[in-house]
Design a protein around this motif. Structure first.
Motif, mmCIF file in Angstrom:
data_model
loop_
_atom_site.group_PDB
_atom_site.id
_atom_site.type_symbol
_atom_site.label_atom_id
_atom_site.label_comp_id
_atom_site.label_asym_id
_atom_site.label_seq_id
_atom_site.Cartn_x
_atom_site.Cartn_y
_atom_site.Cartn_z
ATOM 1 N N LYS A 158 0.859 -1.176 0.000
ATOM 2 C CA LYS A 158 0.000 0.000 0.000
ATOM 3 C C LYS A 158 0.897 1.227 0.000
ATOM 4 C CE LYS A 158 -4.227 -1.820 2.056
ATOM 5 N NZ LYS A 158 -5.222 -1.645 3.125
ATOM 6 N N SER A 159 0.329 2.345 -0.420
ATOM 7 C CA SER A 159 1.182 3.523 -0.572
ATOM 8 C C SER A 159 0.411 4.797 -0.338
ATOM 9 C CB SER A 159 1.798 3.549 -1.971
ATOM 10 O OG SER A 159 0.797 3.807 -2.946
ATOM 11 N N ILE A 160 1.170 5.842 -0.151
ATOM 12 C CA ILE A 160 0.646 7.208 -0.113
ATOM 13 C C ILE A 160 1.222 7.927 -1.321
ATOM 14 C CG2 ILE A 160 0.713 9.414 1.107
ATOM 15 C CD1 ILE A 160 0.772 7.886 3.709
ATOM 16 N N SER A 161 0.356 8.622 -2.064
ATOM 17 C CA SER A 161 0.791 9.342 -3.260
ATOM 18 C C SER A 161 0.367 10.791 -3.181
ATOM 19 C CB SER A 161 0.194 8.704 -4.525
ATOM 20 O OG SER A 161 0.650 7.389 -4.704
ATOM 21 N N ALA A 162 1.132 11.648 -3.815
ATOM 22 C CA ALA A 162 0.776 13.054 -3.977
ATOM 23 C C ALA A 162 0.706 13.348 -5.466
ATOM 24 C CB ALA A 162 1.816 13.960 -3.312
ATOM 25 N N ALA A 163 -0.010 14.397 -5.810
ATOM 26 C CA ALA A 163 -0.079 14.788 -7.214
ATOM 27 C C ALA A 163 1.327 15.029 -7.736
ATOM 28 C CB ALA A 163 -0.923 16.053 -7.367
ATOM 29 N N GLY A 164 1.685 14.316 -8.802
ATOM 30 C CA GLY A 164 3.013 14.462 -9.382
ATOM 31 C C GLY A 164 4.087 13.687 -8.652
ATOM 32 N N ALA A 165 3.739 13.004 -7.574
ATOM 33 C CA ALA A 165 4.727 12.233 -6.807
ATOM 34 C C ALA A 165 4.081 10.933 -6.339
ATOM 35 C CB ALA A 165 5.236 13.042 -5.616
ATOM 36 N N PRO A 166 3.999 9.928 -7.208
ATOM 37 C CA PRO A 166 3.315 8.693 -6.846
ATOM 38 C C PRO A 166 4.103 7.842 -5.864
ATOM 39 C CG PRO A 166 4.333 8.472 -9.001
ATOM 40 C CD PRO A 166 4.513 9.908 -8.587
ATOM 41 N N HIS A 167 3.371 7.222 -4.933
ATOM 42 C CA HIS A 167 3.939 6.214 -4.036
ATOM 43 C C HIS A 167 5.161 6.730 -3.281
ATOM 44 C CE1 HIS A 167 1.203 3.806 -6.362
ATOM 45 N NE2 HIS A 167 1.918 3.968 -7.456
ATOM 46 N N ILE A 168 4.991 7.861 -2.614
ATOM 47 C CA ILE A 168 6.121 8.450 -1.900
ATOM 48 C C ILE A 168 6.422 7.709 -0.595
ATOM 49 C CG2 ILE A 168 5.830 10.738 -2.905
ATOM 50 C CD1 ILE A 168 4.388 11.591 -0.382
ATOM 51 N N ALA A 169 5.444 6.979 -0.089
ATOM 52 C CA ALA A 169 5.653 6.174 1.115
ATOM 53 C C ALA A 169 4.954 4.834 0.916
ATOM 54 C CB ALA A 169 5.105 6.887 2.347
ATOM 55 N N LEU A 170 5.588 3.764 1.388
ATOM 56 C CA LEU A 170 5.102 2.412 1.128
ATOM 57 C C LEU A 170 5.061 1.599 2.413
ATOM 58 C CD1 LEU A 170 7.506 1.629 -1.858
ATOM 59 C CD2 LEU A 170 5.137 2.366 -2.095
ATOM 60 N N TRP A 171 4.161 0.609 2.451
ATOM 61 C CA TRP A 171 4.215 -0.404 3.489
ATOM 62 C C TRP A 171 3.663 -1.711 2.935
ATOM 63 C CZ3 TRP A 171 0.861 3.668 3.396
ATOM 64 C CH2 TRP A 171 -0.508 3.422 3.519
ATOM 65 N N ILE A 172 4.129 -2.810 3.503
ATOM 66 C CA ILE A 172 3.797 -4.138 2.992
ATOM 67 C C ILE A 172 2.347 -4.483 3.318
ATOM 68 C CG2 ILE A 172 4.429 -5.439 5.060
ATOM 69 C CD1 ILE A 172 5.355 -6.424 1.442
ATOM 70 N N THR A 173 1.733 -5.318 2.510
ATOM 71 C CA THR A 173 0.408 -5.859 2.805
ATOM 72 C C THR A 173 0.551 -7.334 3.152
ATOM 73 O OG1 THR A 173 -0.017 -6.536 0.523
ATOM 74 C CG2 THR A 173 -0.621 -4.271 1.133
ATOM 75 N N GLU A 174 -0.534 -7.931 3.646
ATOM 76 C CA GLU A 174 -0.504 -9.368 3.918
ATOM 77 C C GLU A 174 -0.311 -10.142 2.616
ATOM 78 O OE1 GLU A 174 -3.953 -10.456 6.113
ATOM 79 O OE2 GLU A 174 -3.353 -9.342 7.919
ATOM 80 N N SER A 175 -0.880 -9.638 1.524
ATOM 81 C CA SER A 175 -0.674 -10.289 0.227
ATOM 82 C C SER A 175 0.789 -10.209 -0.190
ATOM 83 C CB SER A 175 -1.558 -9.627 -0.837
ATOM 84 O OG SER A 175 -2.927 -9.845 -0.576
ATOM 85 N N GLY A 176 1.433 -9.071 0.086
ATOM 86 C CA GLY A 176 2.851 -8.941 -0.225
ATOM 87 C C GLY A 176 3.703 -9.910 0.561
ATOM 88 N N GLN A 177 3.358 -10.113 1.832
ATOM 89 C CA GLN A 177 4.079 -11.084 2.643
ATOM 90 C C GLN A 177 3.886 -12.503 2.106
ATOM 91 O OE1 GLN A 177 2.391 -10.104 6.500
ATOM 92 N NE2 GLN A 177 4.156 -8.846 7.050
ATOM 93 N N GLU A 178 2.633 -12.822 1.709
ATOM 94 C CA GLU A 178 2.369 -14.135 1.126
ATOM 95 C C GLU A 178 3.164 -14.329 -0.166
ATOM 96 O OE1 GLU A 178 -1.793 -14.444 0.499
ATOM 97 O OE2 GLU A 178 -2.314 -14.354 2.632
ATOM 98 N N CYS A 179 3.258 -13.261 -0.951
ATOM 99 C CA CYS A 179 3.990 -13.319 -2.215
ATOM 100 C C CYS A 179 5.444 -13.717 -1.974
ATOM 101 C CB CYS A 179 3.911 -11.965 -2.912
ATOM 102 S SG CYS A 179 4.913 -11.826 -4.405
ATOM 103 N N ILE A 180 6.075 -13.111 -1.002
ATOM 104 C CA ILE A 180 7.465 -13.435 -0.692
ATOM 105 C C ILE A 180 7.578 -14.864 -0.172
ATOM 106 C CG2 ILE A 180 9.387 -12.879 0.853
ATOM 107 C CD1 ILE A 180 8.460 -9.940 0.667
ATOM 108 N N ASP A 181 6.663 -15.242 0.703
ATOM 109 C CA ASP A 181 6.705 -16.585 1.280
ATOM 110 C C ASP A 181 6.500 -17.669 0.226
ATOM 111 O OD1 ASP A 181 7.075 -15.395 3.742
ATOM 112 O OD2 ASP A 181 4.980 -15.609 4.366
ATOM 113 N N GLU A 182 5.752 -17.350 -0.830
ATOM 114 C CA GLU A 182 5.440 -18.344 -1.859
ATOM 115 C C GLU A 182 6.477 -18.405 -2.978
ATOM 116 O OE1 GLU A 182 1.439 -18.080 -3.312
ATOM 117 O OE2 GLU A 182 0.586 -17.922 -1.296
ATOM 118 N N GLY A 183 7.531 -17.600 -2.878
ATOM 119 C CA GLY A 183 8.611 -17.735 -3.842
ATOM 120 C C GLY A 183 8.842 -16.560 -4.753
ATOM 121 N N GLY A 184 8.114 -15.455 -4.566
ATOM 122 C CA GLY A 184 8.361 -14.269 -5.379
ATOM 123 C C GLY A 184 7.192 -13.896 -6.260
#
Length: 294
Positions: A143-169
Motif C-alpha cells: 500500500k502507498s501514499i501518493s501526492a499529485a506528481g509524486a506517486p507512491h512516496i511512502a510504502l508499506w507491505i500488505t498481507e498479500s505482499g508477505q504471502e507473495c514473498i513466502d510463496e517464492g516471489g
C-alpha cells in the motif's frame, strides 16, 4: 548479490578492462586502489579458485582473464542493458525491502526515496523504482501514499505482499492466481481528477482495484505547514534538503508548482522518515495541502 559477491565482480570487471594479454596483465596496484589491499587479495584468490582469472607468470605480476571469466563479465553487462530483467529484479528487490522495513500497519510506512537497491552492480534509476512501486501497489502487494506528481512516496507491505514473498516471489505468486489458485489478480482502474471539492464514487467488480489521485494543491495550507514545521524544526532533525524545501514554500512569490514539489518532499520526510507523533501530525497537514490519497 552479497557485498562480498559484489566486491568480487568489481574486481573481475577491473581485470577484464585492464588485461592487455601479451602486452601485460591487469595490475595489482589498480585492483588494490579499487577495493582495498586486503579485499583485493581475497577477491583475487576467489576469482582464481573459480577459474575466472589467472596470475601472470612474469615479474610484473598482475592478472589475466580466462575464457570463463570473460563470459561472466559479458553476461553481467548484457543483463545491465536488459530492461525486462531489470524491471523484474527491481520489483522483487523493492518488495523484499519494503517487507523488511514495514508491517501491514500503515504507521510503519517507509519513504520510497530511502530505497537504494541495485542489480549487476548498477543502481536502480528513479524511473525504475517508481515503476516498480506502481506495479506492486496496483497488485495490492504494497500500500502507498501518493501526492499529485509524486506517486507512491511512502510504502508499506500488505498481507498479500508477505504471502507473495513466502510463496517464492512475484512471478510465482501472480502466475498461481492467474491460473485460478487463491484470489484473482483483478482489474486495475486508475482515475485522475483535478480541481477542488471533488466527490468521487465508483463501483468495481470483485477483486478489482480502484486508485484515485487528486490534484488539489492548496498554497495556503502549504504555508500553514511551513509555519508549523519551522516552529517544530528543532525536534524534527531536518536535513539541508528539507530546510531548502521549507524556504521554498516560505518565499512570498513562489510559483505554485515549485511550492507543490517542496511540500511533497517535506511530506515524504515527515510521514516516511521522521519518527514519532509530531512527524505524523505534520505529515497529515502536508497531505491536506497536496491532496494525498492512501
Amino acid at each position: 548479490m552479497t557485498p562480498q559477491e559484489q566486491q568480487n565482480m568489481r574486481a573481475l570487471e577491473y581485470v577484464y578492462d585492464y588485461d592487455r594479454g601479451s602486452a601485460g596483465p591487469a595490475g595489482v596496484s589498480g585492483l588494490r586502489d579499487l577495493v582495498g589491499e586486503d579485499q583485493a587479495a581475497d577477491s583475487a584468490a576467489e576469482l582464481q579458485r573459480r577459474g575466472w582469472i589467472r596470475r601472470d607468470q612474469r615479474m610484473s605480476a598482475g592478472y589475466h582473464m580466462t575464457a570463463a571469466g570473460r563470459s561472466e563479465v559479458q553476461a553481467l553487462r548484457a543483463r545491465r542493458s536488459d530492461r525486462a530483467h531489470r524491471r523484474s529484479m527491481c520489483r522483487e528487490d523493492l518488495l523484499r525491502w519494503v517487507d523488511a522495513q514495514t508491517t501491514p500497519d500503515p504507521g510503519r510506512r517507509v519513504s520510497r526515496e530511502k530505497f537504494d537497491g541495485s542489480v549487476d552492480l548498477l543502481d536502480y534509476s528513479e524511473e525504475e523504482v517508481r515503476a516498480a512501486a506502481t506495479f506492486l501497489a496496483d497488485r495490492k502487494l504494497v500500500k502507498s501514499i501518493s501526492a499529485a506528481g509524486a506517486p507512491h512516496i511512502a510504502l508499506w507491505i500488505t498481507e498479500s505482499g508477505q504471502e507473495c514473498i513466502d510463496e517464492g516471489g512475484i512471478e510465482v505468486y501472480l502466475r498461481s492466481r492467474e491460473e485460478g489458485v487463491g484470489q484473482p489478480v483483478g482489474i486495475v482502474n486508475n482515475f485522475n481528477m483535478a480541481g477542488t471539492g471533488n466527490v468521487f464514487a465508483t463501483a468495481t467488480a470483485a477483486g478489482a482495484v480502484a486508485n484515485a489521485t487528486l490534484n488539489n494543491f492548496n498554497l495556503d495550507h502549504a504555508r500553514l505547514l511551513a509555519r508549523a514545521v519551522r516552529l517544530a524544526a528543532s525536534d524534527l532533525d531536518l536535513t539541508d534538503v528539507e530546510t531548502e524545501a521549507l524556504a521554498e514554500i516560505e518565499t512570498p512569490d513562489v510559483e505554485p508548482a515549485r511550492a507543490q514539489r517542496a511540500v511533497g518532499l517535506l511530506t515524504t520526510f515527515l510521514m516516511g522518515t521522521s519518527t514519532g507523533t509530531l512527524g505524523q501530525v505534520l505529515g497529515m497537514l502536508g497531505a491536506s495541502a497536496l491532496g494525498i490519497t492512501a
